[in-house]
Every structure is written in structure tokens, then in C-alpha cells.
Enzyme design. Structure first.
Site, short mmCIF file in Angstrom:
data_model
loop_
_atom_site.label_atom_id
_atom_site.label_comp_id
_atom_site.label_asym_id
_atom_site.label_seq_id
_atom_site.Cartn_x
_atom_site.Cartn_y
_atom_site.Cartn_z
N ILE A 1 -1.58 -1.28 -2.73
CA ILE A 1 -0.95 -1.38 -3.23
C ILE A 1 -1.05 -3.77 -3.55
CG2 ILE A 1 1.63 -2.32 -3.54
CD1 ILE A 1 1.79 0.12 -2.84
N TYR B 1 -8.00 -15.08 -10.65
CA TYR B 1 -7.52 -14.61 -9.31
C TYR B 1 -6.28 -14.94 -8.60
CZ TYR B 1 -7.77 -10.51 -5.83
OH TYR B 1 -7.32 -9.05 -5.18
N LYS C 1 -4.55 -11.67 -0.34
CA LYS C 1 -5.91 -11.08 0.05
C LYS C 1 -6.81 -11.69 1.00
CE LYS C 1 -5.76 -7.43 -3.24
NZ LYS C 1 -5.25 -6.44 -2.53
N GLY D 1 -0.17 3.81 -3.79
CA GLY D 1 -0.33 3.38 -4.96
C GLY D 1 -0.95 4.07 -5.88
P1 NAP Z 1 -3.32 0.19 -9.86
O1 NAP Z 1 -3.93 1.64 -10.11
O2 NAP Z 1 -2.56 -0.44 -10.43
O3 NAP Z 1 -2.48 0.51 -8.24
C1 NAP Z 1 -1.76 -0.96 -8.05
C2 NAP Z 1 -0.61 -0.39 -7.57
O4 NAP Z 1 -0.09 -0.61 -6.90
C3 NAP Z 1 0.39 0.70 -8.66
O5 NAP Z 1 0.37 1.84 -8.36
C4 NAP Z 1 1.39 0.21 -8.30
O6 NAP Z 1 2.47 0.47 -9.00
C5 NAP Z 1 1.36 -0.75 -6.71
N1 NAP Z 1 2.67 -1.07 -6.88
C6 NAP Z 1 2.73 -2.56 -7.16
N2 NAP Z 1 3.88 -3.44 -6.95
C7 NAP Z 1 4.32 -2.30 -6.09
C8 NAP Z 1 6.06 -2.54 -5.34
N3 NAP Z 1 6.70 -2.96 -5.38
N4 NAP Z 1 6.26 -1.27 -3.96
C9 NAP Z 1 5.06 0.11 -4.68
N5 NAP Z 1 3.84 -0.32 -5.23
C10 NAP Z 1 3.55 -0.85 -5.77
O7 NAP Z 1 -4.02 -0.86 -9.42
P2 NAP Z 1 -5.85 -0.35 -8.30
O8 NAP Z 1 -6.51 -1.71 -8.57
O9 NAP Z 1 -5.83 0.60 -8.06
O10 NAP Z 1 -4.73 -1.60 -6.67
C11 NAP Z 1 -5.08 -1.17 -5.93
C12 NAP Z 1 -5.50 -2.04 -4.60
O11 NAP Z 1 -6.86 -2.10 -5.16
C13 NAP Z 1 -4.83 -3.08 -4.81
O12 NAP Z 1 -4.32 -3.87 -3.72
C14 NAP Z 1 -5.68 -4.16 -5.60
O13 NAP Z 1 -5.55 -5.23 -5.42
C15 NAP Z 1 -7.14 -3.72 -4.83
N6 NAP Z 1 -8.57 -3.75 -5.76
C16 NAP Z 1 -8.41 -3.73 -7.10
C17 NAP Z 1 -9.53 -3.80 -7.77
C18 NAP Z 1 -10.50 -3.92 -8.70
O14 NAP Z 1 -10.91 -4.78 -9.71
N7 NAP Z 1 -9.45 -2.98 -9.79
C19 NAP Z 1 -10.98 -5.11 -6.30
C20 NAP Z 1 -10.89 -5.14 -5.61
C21 NAP Z 1 -9.33 -4.39 -5.02
P3 NAP Z 1 3.54 0.06 -10.47
O15 NAP Z 1 2.51 0.04 -11.22
O16 NAP Z 1 4.52 0.81 -9.90
O17 NAP Z 1 3.23 -1.02 -10.33
#
Ligand code: NAP
Length: 270
Positions: free
Chosen positions: A100, A164, A171, A21
Site C-alpha cells: 500500500i 518520485y 519509501k 493492497g
Molecule cells: P496498486 O495496484 O495501485 O496498489 C496500491 C494499493 O494501495 C491499492 O490497493 C490502493 O487502494 C492501496 N491504498 C492506497 N491508499 C490506501 C488507503 N488509504 N487504505 C487502503 N489501501 C490504500 O499498485 P502497486 O504497484 O501494486 O503497489 C503496491 C506497492 O508496491 C506500493 O507500496 C508501491 O509503492 C509498491 N511498488 C510498486 C512498484 C511499481 O512499479 N508498481 C515498484 C516498487 C514498489 P486504492 O486503489 O483504493 O487506492
């Protein structure tokens, strides 16, 4: 480049694992990877697509790692070859980080009932929930001497959060999947936990309509009156993945500056 600093040490010395991710230098997976590397872990990374490889490789190399494996988690053939490569490069592993999630932009706004299509629902569940179940099954086969897994979730699983929508339902599924995986894998000494992070400025957050307001409310209503820090999230991941987290499994740990316990925000003095 990000300005975070992570404590160095030996907590993960001799431990090998997979981080899924990392999209760029704001990704939660990247913060966690840096913290694990600072504590001696050896890490392989999966990434999605060529464009991402160009962005992610310099990051991976900046922490002295080189193992990068392409994998779209919605593609079985990709997952087969990714884990075959992981097995051939590492043999056994000790940890998995799953960070992811995906839902279409059109689903992350407005009415949940009105905007959620069958295909959008299926895609969100497949990429954001099934991918963890699938990765847990594959990774656990390589955890020959116990291990630990962490996935990333958000308060939208437990409470209603504007925009959301389908991702909140996903989630909720992911948190339930964490508990069921912990049950299955516990007897083999494999711990499975989720971190419920507060809003953080990443690519995934940019896809949510009103993300800016989620960030400011997350800060203003929080008990600590601050944004969720990458250091806090990565530190929690280190705790859960290292021997410090022994005896903890099936848990959802909130790292959100205390936001999740607030019932009513601070009131203005009359
Ligand atoms: P991010 O940098 O956009 O990371 C999300 C990752 O998921 C990216 O690397 C994306 O790759 C990957 N992904 C999506 N579809 C995919 C697929 N089909 N195959 C492989 N990889 C895929 O954002 P992030 O905030 O760090 O998110 C990481 C996790 O934390 C997620 O589960 C998110 O819901 C969770 N989260 C985030 C927050 C927040 O506020 N940011 C809060 C709580 C939880 P691509 O860019 O290539 O699509």
C-alpha cells in the site's frame, strides 16, 4: 486476467495470513496472493471502498478464498474493526503482506522542493509508512507462533528518481521502519523484510508522471535487459514469508532485474 503462472507446492500449507493492497488484477499484492495460494496458504484480504470490493471479489474467489475485509489504512476505526474481524475469522496468523502506498498526483511530478506541501507530505507518510507500522503492530499480536511480514518499496528510497519525489522520502522511511520492526519483533520469531521491486505497470505506477519512461529505463539499463516480472516479485515474497526465508530479517531485497547495481548504463561503441 493476468497471464502470470506461479509454481504450485506445499510451502505455505497450514499458514494463514493477510494481504493488504489488491486494487485490481495488475496489483503486486494480487500476484503475491496468487503465489502464496498456489503454495497452500489461506488468505484474507483488505480492500478500500465499495467500488474496489466489486473489482477484487471475483479475483479473491478465483483462487478459492472468500475473506474480504474493508479497511482504509488512514482510518483507525477501520483498522480496529479489520483486525478484530481477522482475529475472529482466523484466530492466529502467520504472515502479513503490505502493498500500500499513496501520494497525490500533484506531488509525483516536477520539483520535490516546490511541489511537496505539508498536507501532501503528511498523507504520503501516513498511508505509505505509518500504515505498515500500524499493521505490523496489529498483525504481530495475532502471530502467536512466530511469523513473517513483507512490505513493498522502490529504489527511489535510496537514489534520486525523477517525479518520485515525496514517495522516495516515504519509501526511505518505510525501509527504516522495516529494520526497526524487525528489531522489535525478532525475539518473538517474527521476521520483517521489504522487497524493492523494479517498475511494474500497475495503478500506482500510472500515477507517476513519466512512469512509462521509468519502465523503459528500468528495462534497458537492467542487467537482465527485461522488465521486472510479477513472478520474480511474488517468488521473492514466497521465499521471505515461507520457511525458505528462515534467518532473513530486516532486509531489503531488490527484485529489479539487476537495475539497482548499475552505475553507468551501457555505452555506445565509439
Ligand atoms: P496498486 O495496484 O495501485 O496498489 C496500491 C494499493 O494501495 C491499492 O490497493 C490502493 O487502494 C492501496 N491504498 C492506497 N491508499 C490506501 C488507503 N488509504 N487504505 C487502503 N489501501 C490504500 O499498485 P502497486 O504497484 O501494486 O503497489 C503496491 C506497492 O508496491 C506500493 O507500496 C508501491 O509503492 C509498491 N511498488 C510498486 C512498484 C511499481 O512499479 N508498481 C515498484 C516498487 C514498489 P486504492 O486503489 O483504493 O487506492
Amino acid at each position: 486476467m493476468s497471464e502470470w503462472t506461479f509454481p504450485k507446492g506445499d510451502l505455505m500449507k497450514g499458514k494463514k495470513g493477510l494481504v493488504m493492497g489488491v486494487a485490481n488484477d495488475r496489483s503486486i499484492a494480487w500476484g503475491i496472493a496468487q503465489q502464496l495460494a498456489a503454495q497452500g496458504a489461506e488468505i484474507a484480504f483488505t480492500y478500500q471502498g465499495e467500488a474496489l470490493e466489486r473489482r477484487v471479489r471475483p479475483l479473491v474467489e478465483s483462487i478459492g478464498m472468500s475473506k474480504m475485509i474493508p479497511a482504509d489504512v488512514s482510518n483507525d476505526a477501520d483498522m480496529d474493526s479489520a483486525f478484530e474481524r481477522l482475529a475472529s475469522e482466523f484466530g492466529s496468523i502467520d504472515f502479513l503482506v503490505h502493498a500500500i502506498a499513496f501520494a497525490g498526483k500533484e506531488e509525483l511530478q516536477g520539483s520535490f522542493v516546490g511541489n511537496t506541501t505539508r498536507e501532501g507530505f503528511r498523507r504520503a507518510m501516513d498511508i505509505s509508512v505509518f500504515s505498515f507500522v500500524d499493521a505490523a503492530r496489529r498483525a504481530s499480536a495475532l502471530m502467536t507462533d512466530g511469523g513473517a511480514m513483507v512490505t513493498l518499496t522502490y529504489l527511489g528510497a535510496e537514489r534520486v528518481v525523477p517525479s518520485y519525489n515525496v514517495m522516495g522520502v516515504a519509501k526511505a522511511g518505510l525501509e527504516a521502519a522495516t529494520r526497526y520492526a524487525a528489531r522489535d519483533l525478532g525475539p518473538r520469531g517474527i521476521r520483517v523484510n521489504a522487497i524493492s521491486a523494479g517498475p511494474m505497470r500497475t495503478l500506482a505506477m500510472a500515477g507517476i508522471r513519466g512512469g512509462k519512461q521509468l519502465m523503459s529505463t528500468g528495462r534497458d539499463w537492467s542487467l537482465l535487459k527485461e522488465d521486472t516480472s510479477m513472478e520474480g516479485v511474488a517468488g521473492c515474497a514466497l521465499y521471505l514469508l515461507s520457511p525458505l526465508g528462515r534467518s532473513i530479517t530486516g532486509e531489503v531485497v531488490h527484485v529489479d532485474a539487476g537495475f539497482h547495481v548499475v552505475g553507468v548504463p551501457d555505452m555506445q561503441e565509439p
